[in-house]
Structures are given as structure tokens and as C-alpha cells.
Design a protein around this motif. Structure first.
Motif, PDB file in Angstrom:
ATOM      1  N   ALA A  41       0.822  -1.206   0.000  1.00 44.88           N
ATOM      2  CA  ALA A  41       0.000   0.000   0.000  1.00 44.88           C
ATOM      3  C   ALA A  41       0.860   1.261   0.000  1.00 44.88           C
ATOM      4  CB  ALA A  41      -0.938  -0.006   1.200  1.00 44.88           C
ATOM      5  N   CYS A  42       2.009   1.225   0.637  1.00 40.01           N
ATOM      6  CA  CYS A  42       2.887   2.401   0.689  1.00 40.01           C
ATOM      7  C   CYS A  42       3.626   2.626  -0.630  1.00 40.01           C
ATOM      8  CB  CYS A  42       3.868   2.294   1.846  1.00 40.01           C
ATOM      9  SG  CYS A  42       4.970   0.867   1.750  1.00 40.01           S
ATOM     10  N   ASP A  43       3.672   1.630  -1.504  1.00 40.03           N
ATOM     11  CA  ASP A  43       4.350   1.760  -2.802  1.00 40.03           C
ATOM     12  C   ASP A  43       3.487   2.488  -3.832  1.00 40.03           C
ATOM     13  OD1 ASP A  43       6.466   0.223  -1.784  1.00 40.03           O
ATOM     14  OD2 ASP A  43       5.647  -1.644  -2.585  1.00 40.03           O
ATOM     15  N   ILE A  44       2.181   2.341  -3.725  1.00 42.25           N
ATOM     16  CA  ILE A  44       1.273   2.855  -4.744  1.00 42.25           C
ATOM     17  C   ILE A  44       1.319   4.384  -4.845  1.00 42.25           C
ATOM     18  CG2 ILE A  44      -1.134   2.944  -5.506  1.00 42.25           C
ATOM     19  CD1 ILE A  44      -1.399   0.117  -4.191  1.00 42.25           C
ATOM     20  N   PRO A  45       1.268   5.133  -3.735  1.00 40.27           N
ATOM     21  CA  PRO A  45       1.366   6.594  -3.869  1.00 40.27           C
ATOM     22  C   PRO A  45       2.706   7.054  -4.453  1.00 40.27           C
ATOM     23  CG  PRO A  45       0.522   6.009  -1.701  1.00 40.27           C
ATOM     24  CD  PRO A  45       0.965   4.740  -2.367  1.00 40.27           C
TER      25      PRO A  45
END
Length: 83
Positions: free
Chosen positions: A51-55
């Protein structure tokens, strides 16, 4: 559920936007803080997209997270950006 299934539609959306913008994966990877191998593994289902990679990817691509998701689901990527 496999990693590839979990990464979809984000992996498909990222790959499609990279292609449509005429970018190189190595450029996107470096700007997002990944090695080119890590990004390649994410896009090919060998490494989980967290989830932290997507932004990070959305920021580098100049799109929203929703743009990535909708593009990955087969929607048209809106080339008009608010950035």
C-alpha cells in the motif's frame, strides 16, 4: 491467491500508464525509490505491491492512485492531469 492476482489491477495500471506516457521502467523505478528489478518484479507478479508503494508510483507518474486503479481495470487513462 497469488502475488500476481493481488497486484492486479495496480500492476496492470502502472504498466499501461508507463507505456502510454512513453517512459522507461528504469526511470520510474529510480524516481520512486525502487531498483529496476524490484519494479519489474512488482509488475510481473513476483513481488507484492504494498500500500505504501502505490502513492510513490502515482507521484512519479503524475497521476492519482485512482487513475492507476481504473486504468488497470481496463478503463481509459485520462491524459489530462491536475498536476
Amino acid at each position: 491467491m497469488t502475488i500476481k492476482e493481488m497486484n492486479t489491477p495496480f500492476s496492470d495500471g502502472v504498466a499501461r500508464i508507463i507505456k502510454e506516457k512513453g517512459l522507461k521502467q528504469v526511470y520510474v523505478a529510480k524516481r520512486a525509490g525502487f531498483t529496476s528489478q524490484e519494479l519489474c518484479d512488482m509488475l510481473n507478479g513476483r513481488k507484492l505491491i504494498k500500500a505504501c508503494d502505490i502513492p510513490k508510483l502515482a507521484n512519479v507518474l503524475g497521476v492519482t492512485v485512482n487513475d492507476i486503479y481504473e486504468t488497470g481495470k481496463g478503463g481509459a487513462y485520462a491524459k489530462i492531469s491536475i498536476y
